[in-house]
Design an enzyme around this catalytic site. Sequence first.
Site, mmCIF file in Angstrom:
data_model
loop_
_atom_site.group_PDB
_atom_site.id
_atom_site.type_symbol
_atom_site.label_atom_id
_atom_site.label_comp_id
_atom_site.label_asym_id
_atom_site.label_seq_id
_atom_site.Cartn_x
_atom_site.Cartn_y
_atom_site.Cartn_z
ATOM 1 C CE LYS A 1 -12.454 -15.748 -9.724
ATOM 2 N NZ LYS A 1 -12.472 -17.119 -9.567
ATOM 3 C CD GLU B 1 -2.510 4.268 -6.368
ATOM 4 O OE1 GLU B 1 -1.847 5.391 -4.917
ATOM 5 O OE2 GLU B 1 -1.927 4.364 -7.263
ATOM 6 C CG PHE C 1 -1.532 -1.568 1.283
ATOM 7 C CD1 PHE C 1 -2.933 -1.614 0.531
ATOM 8 C CD2 PHE C 1 -1.050 -2.178 2.652
ATOM 9 C CE1 PHE C 1 -3.155 -3.291 0.933
ATOM 10 C CE2 PHE C 1 -1.623 -3.319 3.015
ATOM 11 C CZ PHE C 1 -2.264 -3.422 1.477
ATOM 12 N NE ARG D 1 -9.576 -6.199 -22.801
ATOM 13 C CZ ARG D 1 -10.660 -6.664 -22.414
ATOM 14 N NH1 ARG D 1 -11.752 -7.288 -21.604
ATOM 15 N NH2 ARG D 1 -10.124 -8.506 -22.957
ATOM 16 C CD GLN E 1 -5.544 -3.961 -7.686
ATOM 17 O OE1 GLN E 1 -5.350 -3.783 -8.888
ATOM 18 N NE2 GLN E 1 -3.949 -3.612 -7.070
ATOM 19 C CG ASN F 1 -8.903 -12.224 -13.705
ATOM 20 O OD1 ASN F 1 -9.857 -12.324 -12.803
ATOM 21 N ND2 ASN F 1 -7.649 -13.601 -12.962
#
Lengths: 767, 167, 326
Positions: free
Chosen positions: A663, A734, A257, A658, A668, A661
């Site tokens: 998942k 973020e 982080f 885009r 995130q 993934n």
Amino acid sequence: MTTAPERTRPAATRQDGPNVGRPVDRVDGVAKTTGAAKYSADFPYADIAHAALVHAGIARGRVTAIDTGAAEAVPGVLKVLTHQNAPRMAPPPKVSIADLSTMAPGTPVNYLNTDEVHWNGQPVAVVVAESLEAAHAAARLVRVSYEQQPATTDFAVAREHPKQVKNSMIDVGEARKGDAERALADAPVTVDLRYTTPGQNHNAIEPHATTAAWDGDRLTVHDATQNIDWTRKHLALRFGVPAAQVRVVATFVGGGFGGKGSVWAGTLLTALAARATGRPVRMALSRESVSRTVGGRAPTVQRVALGAERDGTLTALVHTGLTQVGRVGGGAERVASQSQYLYAAPAILVRHSTAEVDALPNTFMRAPGEAVGSFALESAIDELAGELGMDPIDLRVRNEPERSPLSGKRFSRRDLRRVYARGADRFGWAGRDPKPRSMRDGRWLVGWGVASALHIPVPLPGDVLVRLRADGTVLVRSGLQEIGVGIATIVAQVTADALGVPLDVVSVEIGDSDQPTAPGAGGSTQTSAATAAVLQACEELKRSALGLARRAASSPLRGARPGDVETRDGGLRLAGGAGESYAEILGRAGVPALEARTGSDSRLGQAVGQARFMARFLNDRRRWVHPATGVHFCEVRVDPDTAEVRVSRWLGVFDVGRVMNAKLAGSQLRGGVVMGIGAALSEETLVDPRTGRIMNPGLGEYHVPVHADVPRIDIECLDEPDPTTPLGLIGAGEVGITGVAAAVANAVHHATGVRVRDLPVTLDRLL
Amino acid sequence: MVEVELRVNGAARRVDLDPRVSLLDALREHLELTGTKKGCNQGACGACTVLVDGERIASCLALAVQYGGREITTIEGVEHPLQRAFIAADGLQCGYCTPGQVCSALGMLAEHRAGAPSAVTADLTATDVPLTDAEIKERMSGNLCRCGAYDGIATAIRETAIKEVAA
Amino acid sequence: MRSFTYVSAPDVDSAVRTLAETPGAKPLGGGTNLVDLMRQDVERPPTLVDITGLPLTGVDELPGGGLRIGALVRNSHLAAHPAVRSRFPMLAQALLSGASGQVRNMATVGGNLLQRTRCLYFVDATAACNKREPGSGCDAAGGLHRAGAVLGASEHCVATHPSDMAVALAALDAVVEVRSVRGARSVPLLDFYRLPGDTPQLETVLEPDELIVAIDLPAPVTVHSAYRKVRDRASFAFALVSVAAALETRDSEVVAVRLALGGVAAKPWRAVEAERVLTGAPATEETFRQAAEAELAAAVGLPGNEFKIELARRTIVATLRRLATS
Ligand SMILES: Cc1cc2nc3c(=O)[nH]c(=O)nc-3n(C[C@H](O)[C@H](O)[C@H](O)COP(=O)(O)OP(=O)(O)OC[C@H]3O[C@@H](n4cnc5c(N)ncnc54)[C@H](O)[C@@H]3O)c2cc1C
Ligand code: SF4
Ligand code: FES
Ligand code: FES
């Protein structure tokens, strides 16, 4: 829809494949769920010694004496290192744009090479011992005497003496369009508000840990870092050895982080201790040592003033922020960042200033500046909506800009109107009674809040090596860091599709500075860097393989040109379907493997690569703004007696370009929301203003959200490519945290009628 | 030094330990079982969770000498559908809290099967408390995940529990 | 952590003998508080007497409907015990609201009673703290004291006792059963803890060589009870304020009440003033408010914890209201 007009917009390079764009499972999921994944403190070394830090107990002054007798007498203690006996290290470098790794250190303080103390908690000694127990016990016994000097330890006092940040390549001190103060004075409806946010800490669950072993002038370091390349270069410089002789390994990193983005005391002092004792040394920092030696997010004071016509059209936007920095390092939190991009005000003023405190320097923490800046901006928008008697989404839509409001540049893509509409629809926003305290569920006061999210990722270059073997398997190597993003998974997906092979024949090796250099895991940039490089390398492999096949008389690909063939079904195929597998091509040619790597190993090659990247980057930035955007909808319940706040529902709709993934991207973005809920409701680094000492350096007292604090978090992404970036990515690391605290505070206001402008929104602020 | 017989994942090992050594450090530094993680060393994060005689504990606050002869299970000794469920639901990001989450969840499911109530159980006398999201989240609150994988973790636990009941 | 000698006690007699004969020796229960404080160099016992092998793990019925709880019963086991769940719900809830599943599986009843304050300066060995180092001063009073006491504090110490379980026990008129080489004695929980005065280092009336062997609970005045904990997170945080309450009404009149507060004082705070106001009064919101006012009339806040007075008031009223209407 406010994307760039077709004429100037390059064609989308959207590549749908069997893996890219699909929510495949993490390739390292088994390692992580079985305990097999190795983090920096998990590597066994015969003869390992353990180290522990001793921290200064004053904020500013000099060490006049250190009594190490009692510590040295502890059985098992090998050495107590202090400024009096520690080996010398070269001082930290001056920051230079030509070599970004000069930004590696969190502070220029030359630990243990100086008797100066710059913050309460600065390391002043290191104990090295045969066992963990001896090292930590002895560290408590080191007695340090000081000559104290007057110190500024209270941000509330320091902020009386702000310093404006200078405009530079990396900082915005002040930016303006029109005369915002004047426009504000003339506006029929205004809000002019002050917000504060406290210091916060990353508190990744893995505390920083380093294992260092010298072999002559060669150094191997297992380090919990988000940036193995900078760490390697920095260690080489400090210890006076060539970078090629330093190997930094970070196979798995237990969260970062931003807290592991710089080189802090633990890493340096472990290498120093290993050199001083001739033993491999491990220093797994205690949670307290992490809090005292690794900077966090700085406290801020912000002013947001908005002027509007009665119909909600913004006429003025002023956002200024004063943030704490250490006297020995740290930088301004760019709290007003989003105010440059979010709303189409004709007059805008943003300004950043800092106040110096004798404190541990602050550092990047997930969406630096923006995570807390958006609290102020998005709360103020809500307050203005209240003043106008307008729905806060309508207000935002009304002020949605066609171009970047301050600079006038184009957005490479931006579709916030659709994001708002989609979110409002799914959340059921139309059912909200705008009156505060109007909604209830049983005893609970219910509130709904909304806030926008925006973050602009910064791209950095990265290199990979891809090896296609005669058995049809593929190996990708790159010095990327896995801090939770799932970078190896994404690299495997992109590689598999680019070469037309199944996912399970691709193995990905990352986290080692011996691999091609890749950017640090920060700025939401790893994914775009890695995927761009993988595509380039795979394209080269395709050409090489074709080069072998087209010369072979027996190959159906004989004479074929790159444009004629596709990578598919584990090999190269012509449009008609005829073709060969890689195994056939390489086998026939007697080639054990083909290899392609981007970038260069040589210093010169790297410098040229960096310069080329910079030129491309600057050219791109002259034309485009690439924002990751989104909207948060949240529902809170507030106990009418005790004012306890519980977040009970969450929806985030994002446009991050885009989605490679869903998942991983979903996780995130959720992670950002969770951290934002912590910032909203409970997180605060407590500092005793009299001593500058952090008083809650543990997870018991620094309250990150627990399972029970977090509701189900519904995430949706538009999943449309940015037409100007490779693969259409923007970045999802973020943006998820931006706006979260405001959404919560806005919902709390809706539930209770109480507006809290100081984070965190603890119940005492609502009673 | 005190001689202790540590029975870990079905195997017994005799080790000479300084009585200050925590069970966590004994596993990591003396038995080379590094799957169990140290996040805080203060009982406050759950990364160090192991099972002792089937019950979950924070091994960082446990002195190893107190646990001689007890059946200790660490993540290295766990082979359970729950792990696959974690992967499928993406109940992890950096993975550092994951061994603790998995062990804690196994202990928690056993507590739940035995009829133990939680702080959010409305009817304290009930012995078959439905394993709602609220129950899962309350019972798992001793395991912090800074990456914020809570959603996936709860999903993995719920689905595993449902399958166990069905089986 | 400093070195210590580890002794495992085979039975209660030898445990108390070791405690009597070894200066500074401390019993080791689950270790969840003691081990932590030893790591912070706050506790420095030269000898630890491991008592977890002692046969004090039973929960037994007492004649007349009470319970005897062994000192080594784990917090989680006590909370799950059928008799506790059905007859002493406030105790089960208090236990379940404390710490985490892992810690509750380790923590013992005796250790829970004797856990030490979470005052930020008490656990920081570099700070001035009269409790840790008598006479050194109190950094909390002029510093960070959000968790601090509003009742019964002194200029020498403003710390609170962190136990949830003890608050319920205070409301339940529990009795602490103690053993030493001098024999056995029983101490009512309400006399067990001391207020800081000018000796904040003395927290209970227990002698250093005394061992808690059991807690006795008399039959409850009513099974209609609840524990309400208010904190900064939804779970896994210490109380800002908590209320343990038992309330029995007949014809809308309070016929029996027990009330204790947590998070407000150096000991679990039995709200005798409030109980006096409540007993025999109509079970109305107005009475509840008067009772809360009466109890908190003597409360004194510091700048950082003043809010606790209002919070305690509201939490008392809310808890009583819920009991009266459920
Ligand atoms: C992260 C964390 C969060 C927590 N949150 C909460 C919370 O929300 N609410 C709450 O109430 N508690 C909480 N606790 C505290 C926890 O309840 C106590 O640590 C626990 O109850 C102590 O019991 P133990 O058996 O581990 O005691 P130990 O740590 O073994 O001992 C504590 C003290 O008691 C003494 N002692 C132990 N047993 C006896 C005995 N039989 N006779 C005489 N002396 C004895 C020891 O010598 C020592 O001084 C938390 C703890 C942690 C680590
Ligand atoms: S309040 Fe008590 S425990 Fe805290 S610093 Fe003051 S004397 Fe020490
Ligand atoms: S390491 Fe044991 S609970 Fe955090
Ligand atoms: S997965 Fe990173 S802390 Fe949980």
